[in-house]
Design an enzyme around this catalytic site. Structure first.
Site, PDB file in Angstrom:
ATOM      1  N   GLU A 138       4.567  -8.013   4.852  1.00  0.00           N
ATOM      2  CA  GLU A 138       4.144  -8.771   6.035  1.00  0.00           C
ATOM      3  C   GLU A 138       3.711  -7.816   7.141  1.00  0.00           C
ATOM      4  OE1 GLU A 138       3.494 -11.879   6.264  1.00  0.00           O
ATOM      5  OE2 GLU A 138       4.192 -12.102   4.212  1.00  0.00           O
ATOM      6  N   HIS A 146      -3.110  -9.230   3.119  1.00  0.00           N
ATOM      7  CA  HIS A 146      -2.501  -9.369   1.798  1.00  0.00           C
ATOM      8  C   HIS A 146      -3.483  -9.085   0.671  1.00  0.00           C
ATOM      9  CE1 HIS A 146       1.257 -10.569   3.427  1.00  0.00           C
ATOM     10  NE2 HIS A 146       0.850 -11.718   3.903  1.00  0.00           N
ATOM     11  N   HIS A 171      -4.907 -11.351   8.542  1.00  0.00           N
ATOM     12  CA  HIS A 171      -3.604 -11.129   7.911  1.00  0.00           C
ATOM     13  C   HIS A 171      -3.611 -11.654   6.467  1.00  0.00           C
ATOM     14  CE1 HIS A 171       1.004 -11.493   7.973  1.00  0.00           C
ATOM     15  NE2 HIS A 171       0.657 -12.209   6.918  1.00  0.00           N
ATOM     16  N   GLU A 172      -4.001 -12.906   6.319  1.00  0.00           N
ATOM     17  CA  GLU A 172      -3.896 -13.539   5.006  1.00  0.00           C
ATOM     18  C   GLU A 172      -4.924 -13.028   4.011  1.00  0.00           C
ATOM     19  OE1 GLU A 172      -1.531 -15.450   4.079  1.00  0.00           O
ATOM     20  OE2 GLU A 172      -0.629 -16.082   5.970  1.00  0.00           O
TER      21      GLU A 172
HETATM   22 ZN   LIG Z   1       1.796 -12.859   5.306  1.00  0.00          ZN
END
Ligand SMILES: [Zn+2]
Length: 737
Positions: A508, A455, A450-451
């Site tokens: 997100e 992103h 995710h990070e």
């Molecule tokens: Zn995030």
């Protein structure tokens, strides 16, 4: 018995903060640095008692005396002999643990008061007959007389924090109103003084004219002869016909102890930035200077990626009813060197993994830039509560010029998800063991993806001020339309400015979807050490968790205004909708009736359809998200995202009804047990405690081994010195109109 919202339930979840691995991997010097910072944080955290309610310092002192004389087991024998039931004694332990966790008798999340869930007369018997009372009868009786009534009172004004008639606060004397708060803010602004480390006390002079004292937190008192940038500020002012006096010395003896340990920590700093940072914090707490704290924060921001991370001071202003005074907090966190190595491996494989994402290469950045992401394990977090991540400093001027740090607190996040089997809601029985076994590992995989790749992926199409494009208008084709690119970001436009209200939730959602999608990749799972059947279980639990999280997210939807209060939760709900829409029985959400006869629900994920049904559905969704983002197509993006985020009662899911079930089955906020560090010779030991209310109490009984009684004395003296300020507004003499 009290209303359920004003008590902590006996079966409240209690988890231990696990930082053993990260602490083990620290060098001896790093441990010493962490230890002294931790001591400074714990001492400073006691100031929160004085920042919460008039009675909180006395309650803390009373509980600490009780449990120093008898541990929870010994006190239990006495309590049962006094006629308490097991449930009543457990209620008392939970209350005590709640006081320590929140540093006061108001919940740090929600700001409502909580009271002991047992009869007052019974608690009185336990306290007055305790060993502590036998040892010091006068002191214990006096503490009980000071705080016993307030401990139990649910008089409307005492039910929550607030200003004047609205509630309780100790940031302002009891007779202060919102008008006083505004006037004081204007005064502070006119003098270029920050409110962060202040409290406001209102008095009336002989002529009935109000006088305001702005009191700064500092070790030194107003009369100190030592000259500093602050001394010239400590004087009387006339402001719009009102009298203001700036003083200092709030929490002085507590901040003295903070400073002593910051001095000691300085000797073990890893670099000169940390040394300078600590020197400025020491200056700030000694003099009462927020300017010094800002200078310290500047060094802190420049100290990038330290092994031992910390921050300390009057930081968050949520609990000041006016929103400008900071509550004390201090934390120490450590890089988990083992986990960081895995994340680095993921970054090293990024170029290759990004090719797996379901959009054409032209929609990917020319060169992968790893996002600024740090995951740390918390050793100590003092204050009223522990967040799962931090984004500080809060000083706007510093954020503009120097930037900020964005840190995810890994072991706190893990606690939030570590639920006991019997409290695991909305899962099928046969999923529960698997879920408990693999939740942690799958969570690490999801966070990393995710990070870093979530992103970190995707490109925005931009035309700069000179008219040049960062993509080839002739050749790049929109895979959704089959046509050339029709829209892009013009100079000055950004993702946030264009997508405004949905920007963060949409992003997100994109990052979470990338995580779900890429966790199917064997290479990713290998980086985290999983192969074969284990790898399949990690995938299954990661997807199952997302489906469950999407359901739990409904708690953060407000039907009255049809809006989501939390971007990340909204994002998870959207993913649940996407997977439901995939059909073929991949995901089902079914309302049921619990064993208690009340509404319940079950989520199911067919693990054999993750690759055949789930993956293609996610692929289509992810491509659309990315294409709309790259092309800055706000209208298309909103239509897609808001469509999925809408919560209705339409069958088959009936999400509005499910929301009621989610609220009904909601687990109350967990209490978190933190370890202590102890210096033995030149070595620092980590002391851990059982995950229970008794364990949490024990951790506090052993937190201040050198000076526990002295601290309790300090706290009650400081509270008593200001007691005259907390009288009820109705009793207050009327000031000038
Ligand atoms: Zn995030």
């Amino acid at each position: 018995m009290a209303d359920a919202q004003y008590i902590l339930p006996n079966d409240i979840g209690v988890s231990s903060l696990d930082c053993r691995e990260a602490f083990r991997l620290l060098s001896p010097t790093e441990r010493l640095y962490a230890h002294h910072l931790s001591r400074a944080a714990w001492y400073g955290g006691l100031a929160v008692l004085l920042q919460t309610s008039p009675e909180a310092p006395y309650i803390y002192a009373l509980l600490s005396r009780l449990f120093r004389a008898q541990d929870p087991d010994q006190l239990r024998q006495h309590a049962l002999a006094e006629g308490l039931t097991e449930e009543e004694y457990q209620a008392f332990l939970v209350y005590a643990a709640g006081i320590y966790s929140n540093m006061g008798n108001y919940k740090s999340f929600g700001d409502t008061k909580f009271v002991p869930n047992l009869p007052k007369e019974k608690l009185e018997r336990v306290i007055l007959g305790s060993k502590a009372a036998q040892q010091n009868p006068a002191e214990v009786r006096s503490l009980w007389q000071t705080c016993g009534e307030l401990m139990f009172s649910l008089e409307p004004r005492l039910r929550h924090l607030g200003l004047g008639k609205e509630g309780i606060t100790t940031y302002f004397s009891g007779d202060c109103t919102m008008e006083d708060a505004k006037l004081a803010q204007d005064f502070l602004d006119s003098q270029n003084l920050s409110a962060y480390n202040t409290r406001l006390f209102k008095d009336v002079d002989q002529d009935g004219k109000p006088r305001y004292e702005v009191r700064l937190a500092s070790v030194l008192g107003t009369e100190s002869a030592l000259h500093s940038e602050m001394t010239s500020r400590l004087k009387s002012y006339e402001f719009r016909g009102n009298h203001f006096q700036v003083t200092r010395g709030d929490y002085a003896p507590i901040l003295q102890k903070v400073v002593e340990h910051l001095e000691k920590a300085k000797a073990y700093a890893a670099n000169s930035r940390q040394e300078q940072m600590l020197a400025q914090y020491i200056e700030s707490f000694t003099q009462g200077s927020i300017e010094a704290h800002k200078r310290g924060s500047r060094f802190w921001i420049q100290d990038k990626g330290p092994i031992v991370e910390s921050y300390i001071g009057f930081i968050e202003s949520y609990r000041d009813p006016f929103g400008s005074r900071g509550e004390f907090e201090g934390f120490v966190a450590m890089v988990n060197k083992a986990m960081s190595a895995k994340f680095e491996c993921l970054v090293a494989s990024a170029e290759q993994l990004l090719k797996e994402l379901p959009w054409p290469p032209a929609f990917e950045k020319d060169k992968f830039l790893s996002p600024d992401f740090t995951s740390l394990d918390v050793l100590t977090f003092s204050g009223s509560g522990i967040p799962a991540g931090i984004n500080i400093p809060n000083y706007d001027d510093l954020r503009q010029t120097e930037g900020f740090k964005n840190v995810s607190l890994g072991n706190v996040l893990a606690v939030a998800y570590a639920t006991q089997r019997e409290k695991l809601t909305f899962l099928e029985e046969d999923d529960k063991d698997l879920y408990i076994r693999w939740k942690g590992p799958s969570f690490d995989v999801q966070v990393g993806l995710h990070e870093l790749l979530g992103h970190g992926s995707g490109k925005l199409f931009v035309q700069d001020e000179k008219g040049a494009f960062n993509f080839d208008q002739e050749t790049v084709i929109n895979p959704e339309t089959g046509e050339q690119i029709q829209s892009w970001y013009r100079s000055g436009e950004t993702w946030d400015s264009k997508f405004s209200t949905i920007a963060s939730s949409y992003e997100e959602c994109r990052a979470e979807s990338v995580g779900l999608y890429l966790c199917l990749n064997p290479q990713v799972l290998e980086i985290f050490g999983f192969e074969g059947a284990d790898a399949e279980d990690v995938i299954y639990v990661n997807w199952l968790n997302m489906v469950r999280a999407g359901l739990l997210a409904l708690e953060f939807y407000t039907p009255e205004v049809s809006s989501w209060r939390q971007a990340h939760m909204q994002a998870r709900f959207v993913i649940l909708r996407v997977l439901l829409e995939a059909g073929e029985g991949l995901v089902t959400v079914t309302p049921t009736t619990g064993t208690d006869g009340r509404p319940d629900a079950r989520v199911r994920l067919d693990r054999n359809k993750i690759r055949s049904v789930g993956k293609p559905a996610l692929e289509r969704f992810l491509r659309r998200l990315q294409v709309l983002k790259s092309t800055g197509d706000v209208a298309g993006g909103r239509a897609l995202y808001e469509g999925y985020a809408a919560v209705t009662d339409a069958p088959p899911e009936c999400f509005l009804t499910l929301r009621d079930t989610v609220l009904l089955r909601k687990e109350s906020r967990k209490l978190i047990v933190q370890p202590n560090t102890r210096l033995e010779g030149s070595e620092v030991q980590l002391l851990e405690y059982e995950a229970s209310a008794a364990g949490l109490i024990q951790s506090f009984s052993e937190r201040f081994p050198e000076d526990g009684p002295e601290l309790e004395e300090i706290l009650t003296q400081l509270a008593t010195a200001d007691a005259r300020f907390w009288k009820c507004p109705s009793e207050a003499p009327s000031g000038q109109a």
